[in-house]
Design a protein around this motif. Structure first.
Motif, PDB file in Angstrom:
ATOM      1  N   MET A  97       0.839  -1.184   0.057  1.00 34.07           N
ATOM      2  CA  MET A  97       0.093  -0.151  -0.083  1.00 34.07           C
ATOM      3  C   MET A  97       0.839   1.056  -0.040  1.00 34.07           C
ATOM      4  SD  MET A  97      -3.102  -1.016   2.558  1.00 34.07           S
ATOM      5  CE  MET A  97      -4.321  -2.268   2.331  1.00 34.07           C
ATOM      6  N   LYS A  98       1.947   1.410   0.723  1.00 29.70           N
ATOM      7  CA  LYS A  98       2.829   2.180   0.771  1.00 29.70           C
ATOM      8  C   LYS A  98       3.437   2.657  -0.454  1.00 29.70           C
ATOM      9  CE  LYS A  98       5.329   2.689   4.619  1.00 29.70           C
ATOM     10  NZ  LYS A  98       6.461   2.688   5.584  1.00 29.70           N
ATOM     11  N   ASP A  99       3.834   1.563  -1.294  1.00 23.33           N
ATOM     12  CA  ASP A  99       4.180   1.751  -2.506  1.00 23.33           C
ATOM     13  C   ASP A  99       3.166   2.006  -3.658  1.00 23.33           C
ATOM     14  OD1 ASP A  99       6.800   1.071  -1.832  1.00 23.33           O
ATOM     15  OD2 ASP A  99       6.774  -0.889  -2.196  1.00 23.33           O
ATOM     16  N   ASN A 100       1.925   2.098  -3.231  1.00 21.78           N
ATOM     17  CA  ASN A 100       0.671   2.667  -3.978  1.00 21.78           C
ATOM     18  C   ASN A 100       0.391   1.474  -5.120  1.00 21.78           C
ATOM     19  OD1 ASN A 100      -1.660   4.240  -4.371  1.00 21.78           O
ATOM     20  ND2 ASN A 100      -0.739   5.091  -6.175  1.00 21.78           N
ATOM     21  N   VAL A 101       0.571   0.169  -4.783  1.00 21.60           N
ATOM     22  CA  VAL A 101       0.282  -1.124  -5.564  1.00 21.60           C
ATOM     23  C   VAL A 101      -1.327  -0.891  -6.236  1.00 21.60           C
ATOM     24  CG1 VAL A 101      -0.662  -2.469  -3.769  1.00 21.60           C
ATOM     25  CG2 VAL A 101       0.080  -3.496  -5.834  1.00 21.60           C
ATOM     26  N   THR A 102      -1.452  -1.131  -7.260  1.00 22.01           N
ATOM     27  CA  THR A 102      -2.743  -1.034  -8.018  1.00 22.01           C
ATOM     28  C   THR A 102      -3.721  -2.028  -7.258  1.00 22.01           C
ATOM     29  OG1 THR A 102      -2.516  -3.033  -9.482  1.00 22.01           O
ATOM     30  CG2 THR A 102      -1.779  -0.688 -10.177  1.00 22.01           C
ATOM     31  N   PHE A 103      -4.979  -1.790  -7.153  1.00 20.33           N
ATOM     32  CA  PHE A 103      -6.111  -2.593  -6.389  1.00 20.33           C
ATOM     33  C   PHE A 103      -6.226  -3.797  -6.998  1.00 20.33           C
ATOM     34  CE2 PHE A 103     -10.311  -4.084  -5.443  1.00 20.33           C
ATOM     35  CZ  PHE A 103     -10.271  -3.920  -4.027  1.00 20.33           C
ATOM     36  N   GLU A 104      -6.040  -4.033  -8.193  1.00 19.80           N
ATOM     37  CA  GLU A 104      -6.536  -5.497  -8.795  1.00 19.80           C
ATOM     38  C   GLU A 104      -5.066  -6.211  -8.410  1.00 19.80           C
ATOM     39  OE1 GLU A 104      -8.864  -6.871 -10.056  1.00 19.80           O
ATOM     40  OE2 GLU A 104      -9.910  -4.804  -9.877  1.00 19.80           O
ATOM     41  N   LYS A 105      -3.957  -5.580  -8.414  1.00 18.84           N
ATOM     42  CA  LYS A 105      -2.706  -6.680  -8.036  1.00 18.84           C
ATOM     43  C   LYS A 105      -2.690  -6.860  -6.400  1.00 18.84           C
ATOM     44  CE  LYS A 105       2.239  -6.426  -8.542  1.00 18.84           C
ATOM     45  NZ  LYS A 105       3.664  -5.723  -8.773  1.00 18.84           N
ATOM     46  N   PHE A 106      -3.140  -5.965  -5.784  1.00 24.30           N
ATOM     47  CA  PHE A 106      -3.242  -6.156  -4.314  1.00 24.30           C
ATOM     48  C   PHE A 106      -4.117  -7.373  -3.996  1.00 24.30           C
ATOM     49  CE2 PHE A 106      -5.178  -6.026  -0.106  1.00 24.30           C
ATOM     50  CZ  PHE A 106      -4.107  -5.358   0.619  1.00 24.30           C
ATOM     51  N   LYS A 107      -5.249  -7.324  -4.631  1.00 20.86           N
ATOM     52  CA  LYS A 107      -6.366  -8.403  -4.460  1.00 20.86           C
ATOM     53  C   LYS A 107      -5.842  -9.674  -4.884  1.00 20.86           C
ATOM     54  CE  LYS A 107     -10.214  -8.203  -6.874  1.00 20.86           C
ATOM     55  NZ  LYS A 107     -11.495  -7.888  -7.526  1.00 20.86           N
ATOM     56  N   SER A 108      -4.906  -9.882  -5.908  1.00 19.09           N
ATOM     57  CA  SER A 108      -4.450 -11.089  -6.190  1.00 19.09           C
ATOM     58  C   SER A 108      -3.290 -11.642  -5.362  1.00 19.09           C
ATOM     59  CB  SER A 108      -3.995 -10.931  -7.833  1.00 19.09           C
ATOM     60  OG  SER A 108      -2.923 -10.151  -7.894  1.00 19.09           O
ATOM     61  N   GLU A 109      -2.527 -10.560  -4.891  1.00 20.23           N
ATOM     62  CA  GLU A 109      -1.558 -10.902  -3.874  1.00 20.23           C
ATOM     63  C   GLU A 109      -2.124 -11.280  -2.483  1.00 20.23           C
ATOM     64  OE1 GLU A 109       2.021  -8.406  -3.984  1.00 20.23           O
ATOM     65  OE2 GLU A 109       2.052  -8.413  -6.188  1.00 20.23           O
ATOM     66  N   PHE A 110      -3.062 -10.727  -2.024  1.00 13.74           N
ATOM     67  CA  PHE A 110      -3.674 -10.831  -0.782  1.00 13.74           C
ATOM     68  C   PHE A 110      -4.904 -11.170  -0.756  1.00 13.74           C
ATOM     69  CE2 PHE A 110      -0.339  -7.660  -0.809  1.00 13.74           C
ATOM     70  CZ  PHE A 110       0.911  -8.114   0.099  1.00 13.74           C
ATOM     71  N   PRO A 111      -5.198 -12.502  -1.224  1.00 12.45           N
ATOM     72  CA  PRO A 111      -6.544 -13.095  -1.078  1.00 12.45           C
ATOM     73  C   PRO A 111      -7.141 -13.106   0.055  1.00 12.45           C
ATOM     74  CG  PRO A 111      -5.133 -14.924  -1.628  1.00 12.45           C
ATOM     75  CD  PRO A 111      -4.335 -13.538  -1.570  1.00 12.45           C
ATOM     76  N   GLU A 112      -6.584 -13.303   1.125  1.00 12.96           N
ATOM     77  CA  GLU A 112      -7.005 -13.279   2.467  1.00 12.96           C
ATOM     78  C   GLU A 112      -7.724 -11.910   3.061  1.00 12.96           C
ATOM     79  OE1 GLU A 112      -2.326 -12.889   3.313  1.00 12.96           O
ATOM     80  OE2 GLU A 112      -3.682 -13.395   1.540  1.00 12.96           O
ATOM     81  N   SER A 113      -7.353 -10.928   2.493  1.00 18.54           N
ATOM     82  CA  SER A 113      -7.942  -9.519   3.023  1.00 18.54           C
ATOM     83  C   SER A 113      -9.338  -9.502   2.592  1.00 18.54           C
ATOM     84  CB  SER A 113      -7.231  -8.487   1.992  1.00 18.54           C
ATOM     85  OG  SER A 113      -7.667  -8.713   0.552  1.00 18.54           O
ATOM     86  N   ILE A 114      -9.986  -8.801   3.513  1.00 18.58           N
ATOM     87  CA  ILE A 114     -11.522  -8.866   3.570  1.00 18.58           C
ATOM     88  C   ILE A 114     -11.713  -7.506   2.755  1.00 18.58           C
ATOM     89  CG2 ILE A 114     -13.550  -8.404   4.553  1.00 18.58           C
ATOM     90  CD1 ILE A 114     -11.868  -9.988   6.863  1.00 18.58           C
ATOM     91  N   ILE A 115     -12.843  -7.513   1.553  1.00 16.68           N
ATOM     92  CA  ILE A 115     -12.813  -6.231   0.815  1.00 16.68           C
ATOM     93  C   ILE A 115     -14.315  -5.942   0.726  1.00 16.68           C
ATOM     94  CG2 ILE A 115     -12.647  -5.432  -1.492  1.00 16.68           C
ATOM     95  CD1 ILE A 115     -10.131  -7.126  -1.780  1.00 16.68           C
TER      96      ILE A 115
END
Length: 424
Positions: A97-115
């Motif tokens: 997040m600090k590196d301002n990753v795209t939302f789609e990339k974040f979602k694929s890299e951290f599937p355990e996150s609640i969105i």
């Protein structure tokens, strides 16, 4: 030692008697009518109401020259995604997040996150301890409240342009809680848009009536209590004005739920204001009683029922009560200094006690269905109507009014209506 023990027992027994007496006294007071009533069940005498009507009539010319065309802007708001992480590689997610990753990339890299998507978020900027702070707050369409994240503008250079940016809050693991990450992701920027002139005029009307240059209490008010003399009506004008000033210089803190002094104090200020033709202070005092706007050291829900709203007194005067109450219900980015904001649940109760319920319903549903009104104010109107239903005692009337709300909710955008529950 025996004497000490005896004192201790007597002391505790006396204290127990005092507490029982206090409790029984509170119950007695609770069962009584809150204020003395006069003709038509009003809390002001016909003489006082006559003076208020005269004041209102004489002020109507003033209201006609108010700035009726002032434009008010909606609160700064946008739809965002909410992300919560309480497991997995939380530290790495924070760095992404600090590196301002795209939302789609974040979602694929951290599937355990609640969105959660399409969440309404407000942005408010204010100063705290000489530092500029930005608060991002979620408006939950079920409860009205949600997640909040506060950052300093120094740590948030993208406060003005948040499109495709993250705002997050990281909590380290402690002996009491696990490591966690809470964040907002903004697909678009915040917007603040002008309200329709019809709605701006409601707010302007409230500002004209209440007078934003006046406050109920004076600036140097100190905590205490001032009694209203039993024969206060026999005082001359100068004495009444002096007593009103003393009361406006006094701030009353409620000690508990059963402490009626804060509301009595506001009532006394209202009475003296009417007597001394001080409409601005009268209306603020009466609205404080209506909104139960008083500080108490503790307050239980069991005490709420006794505190009525007294909307009838306003309806007896020559003012547009619907425009006044809706004008203090809407929220804007550029309010006048000292603008009076109403408490949504208390105003809902007031409307349920109104003689103009049909007029209120029509106007609330118009606001709720208006696609040109901002999402936040439409949500507020929804909560206002729901609170109105809670206090609407007539079962057949309540059923019809609820059906009307259900029809209007179906006309809302999907991201709103799928979270709005008419039935509790």
């Amino acid at each position: 030692m025996t004497t000490s023990l005896l004192y201790s027992k007597n002391h505790h027994f006396s204290r127990l008697l005092f507490l029982i007496f206090s409790f029984l006294s509170a119950l007695h007071l609770f069962a009584q009518t809150e204020f003395k009533t006069y003709d038509k069940g009003l809390i002001y005498s016909s003489e006082t109401m006559g003076k208020l009507e005269h004041i209102v009539d004489s002020l109507n010319l003033k209201y006609k020259v108010c700035d009726a065309n002032k434009v008010f802007f909606s609160k700064s708001q946008t739809l965002a995604y909410v992300v919560v992480m309480e497991s997995g590689n939380v530290k790495r997610a924070k760095e992404a997040m600090k590196d301002n990753v795209t939302f789609e990339k974040f979602k694929s890299e951290f599937p355990e996150s609640i969105i959660r998507i399409n969440v309404l978020v407000l942005k408010t900027t204010y100063n705290r301890k000489n530092k500029s702070v930005v608060e991002y707050s979620e408006v939950d369409f079920k409860t009205g409240r949600g997640m909040e994240i506060e950052v300093s503008t120094k740590d948030n250079p993208s406060a003005k342009d948040v499109k495709n940016h993250w705002i997050f809050e990281y909590s380290k693991r402690t002996e009491y809680s696990e490591e966690s990450l809470r964040a907002f992701y903004f697909p678009g920027n915040f917007k603040s848009e002008p309200l329709k002139m019809e709605y701006s005029r409601m707010i302007g009307y409230a500002d004209c009536l209440i007078d934003t240059n006046t406050t109920k209490l004076l600036k140097d008010a100190s905590e205490g209590y001032v009694l209203l003399p039993e024969k206060w009506k026999t005082m001359n004008q100068a004495e009444k004005e002096k007593l009103l000033k003393d009361m406006r210089s006094t701030y009353v803190m409620g000690q508990c739920s059963m402490d009626s002094r804060p509301r009595e104090h506001a009532m006394n200020i209202a009475l003296l204001s009417a007597e001394t033709t001080n409409w601005e202070v009268f209306l603020r005092s009466h609205l404080d009683i209506m909104n139960d706007r008083f500080d108490r050291r503790s307050d239980g829900s069991y005490a709420y029922a006794r505190r009525k709203t007294y909307i009838k007194e306003l309806e007896e005067l020559n003012i547009d009560v619907a425009h006044l109450l809706l004008g203090i219900s809407l929220r804007v980015e550029n309010p006048a200094s000292n603008h009076y904001y109403g408490t949504i649940w208390r105003l809902g109760r007031a409307i349920s006690e109104s003689q103009q319920r049909k007029q209120f319903e029509d106007k609330m549903l118009q606001l709720l269905e208006d696609n040109e009104l901002d999402v936040y104010n439409r949500a507020l109107v929804f909560f206002l109507y729901k609170n109105y239903l809670v206090f609407l005692e007539d079962k057949s009337e309540n059923k019809l009014s609820k059906q009307r709300l259900e029809v209007s909710v179906k006309k809302l955008p999907p991201f709103m209506r799928e979270h709005m529950t008419v039935e509790d």
